[in-house]
Design a protein around this motif. Structure first.
Motif, PDB file in Angstrom:
ATOM      1  N   ASP A 132       0.840  -1.196   0.000  1.00 27.46           N
ATOM      2  CA  ASP A 132       0.000   0.000   0.000  1.00 27.46           C
ATOM      3  C   ASP A 132       0.872   1.241   0.000  1.00 27.46           C
ATOM      4  OD1 ASP A 132      -2.435  -1.256  -0.057  1.00 27.46           O
ATOM      5  OD2 ASP A 132      -2.734  -1.196   2.115  1.00 27.46           O
ATOM      6  N   LYS A 133       0.419   2.240  -0.766  1.00 28.57           N
ATOM      7  CA  LYS A 133       1.161   3.488  -0.774  1.00 28.57           C
ATOM      8  C   LYS A 133       0.609   4.410   0.303  1.00 28.57           C
ATOM      9  CE  LYS A 133      -1.574   6.045  -4.135  1.00 28.57           C
ATOM     10  NZ  LYS A 133      -1.544   6.834  -5.333  1.00 28.57           N
ATOM     11  N   ASN A 134       1.414   5.355   0.705  1.00 29.36           N
ATOM     12  CA  ASN A 134       1.001   6.421   1.614  1.00 29.36           C
ATOM     13  C   ASN A 134       0.984   7.693   0.793  1.00 29.36           C
ATOM     14  OD1 ASN A 134       1.143   4.777   3.914  1.00 29.36           O
ATOM     15  ND2 ASN A 134       3.299   5.232   4.210  1.00 29.36           N
ATOM     16  N   SER A 135      -0.060   8.461   0.898  1.00 22.90           N
ATOM     17  CA  SER A 135      -0.064   9.758   0.240  1.00 22.90           C
ATOM     18  C   SER A 135      -0.872  10.724   1.076  1.00 22.90           C
ATOM     19  CB  SER A 135      -0.614   9.665  -1.178  1.00 22.90           C
ATOM     20  OG  SER A 135      -1.926   9.180  -1.165  1.00 22.90           O
ATOM     21  N   GLY A 136      -0.391  11.961   1.109  1.00 27.41           N
ATOM     22  CA  GLY A 136      -1.075  12.967   1.894  1.00 27.41           C
ATOM     23  C   GLY A 136      -0.402  14.310   1.782  1.00 27.41           C
ATOM     24  N   THR A 137      -0.704  15.164   2.729  1.00 28.68           N
ATOM     25  CA  THR A 137      -0.171  16.515   2.724  1.00 28.68           C
ATOM     26  C   THR A 137       0.820  16.704   3.860  1.00 28.68           C
ATOM     27  OG1 THR A 137      -2.015  17.296   4.095  1.00 28.68           O
ATOM     28  CG2 THR A 137      -2.289  17.451   1.709  1.00 28.68           C
ATOM     29  N   VAL A 138       1.718  17.664   3.659  1.00 31.38           N
ATOM     30  CA  VAL A 138       2.660  18.056   4.706  1.00 31.38           C
ATOM     31  C   VAL A 138       2.509  19.548   4.954  1.00 31.38           C
ATOM     32  CG1 VAL A 138       4.378  16.240   4.324  1.00 31.38           C
ATOM     33  CG2 VAL A 138       4.545  18.361   3.036  1.00 31.38           C
ATOM     34  N   SER A 139       2.732  19.939   6.174  1.00 36.51           N
ATOM     35  CA  SER A 139       2.749  21.364   6.506  1.00 36.51           C
ATOM     36  C   SER A 139       3.651  21.550   7.710  1.00 36.51           C
ATOM     37  CB  SER A 139       1.337  21.883   6.798  1.00 36.51           C
ATOM     38  OG  SER A 139       0.780  21.212   7.894  1.00 36.51           O
ATOM     39  N   GLY A 140       4.316  22.687   7.725  1.00 36.17           N
ATOM     40  CA  GLY A 140       5.212  22.963   8.827  1.00 36.17           C
ATOM     41  C   GLY A 140       6.026  24.211   8.580  1.00 36.17           C
ATOM     42  N   ALA A 141       7.208  24.256   9.178  1.00 32.49           N
ATOM     43  CA  ALA A 141       8.045  25.449   9.107  1.00 32.49           C
ATOM     44  C   ALA A 141       9.456  25.095   8.655  1.00 32.49           C
ATOM     45  CB  ALA A 141       8.097  26.124  10.463  1.00 32.49           C
TER      46      ALA A 141
END
Length: 144
Positions: A67-76
């Protein structure tokens, strides 16, 4: 899936296009950085939009025959170190985990966790000088 993820972060799609028009807002003037890493038959993609110290993007781990992982990232971003949260879906479950990347020229290195908590969440050093990074980098690529 990547298109759907990009639509959840509207200014990423605009920033990854070629030159912005004079009508676009300052928000779309952020710099886009796209990276790819291929290890064997696994492919990892990271698209980041950096606006001063604020970073948002899309991260995909495409594991061969898994299974693949996919999503968003946010940070500094501080001193070329991006510390953020990866909000992703894998095997039908939505999760969050910390991620850290170091930008070095045309390459990006993913931090290796020092340990994991009782729930399997990675724990990283809080001092940037103590971070350890995967020696195999992501390489800069054209944003699509």
């Amino acid at each position: 899936m990547r298109t759907a993820l990009l639509m959840t972060i509207p200014y990423i799609a605009l920033a990854c296009q070629s030159s912005p028009s004079s009508e676009q807002s300052a928000e779309t003037q952020a710099s886009a950085h796209c990276y790819q890493k291929v290890t064997g038959k696994d492919t990892f993609l990271l698209q980041l939009v950096v606006d001063d110290t604020d970073v948002k993007g899309v991260l995909e781990y495409k594991f061969h025959e898994k299974d693949k992982n996919s999503g968003t990232v946010s940070g500094a971003l501080s001193d070329n170190i991006f510390r953020g949260t990866y909000h992703f879906k894998s095997e039908g479950t939505t999760s969050d985990r910390p991620v850290i990347f170091k930008m070095m020229g045309e390459q990006l290195y993913e931090a290796l966790a020092d340990s994991a908590d009782a729930n399997g969440i990675p724990i990283f050093a809080t001092d940037d000088s103590r971070l350890r990074f995967d020696p195999s980098p992501y390489s800069k690529t054209d944003c699509k």
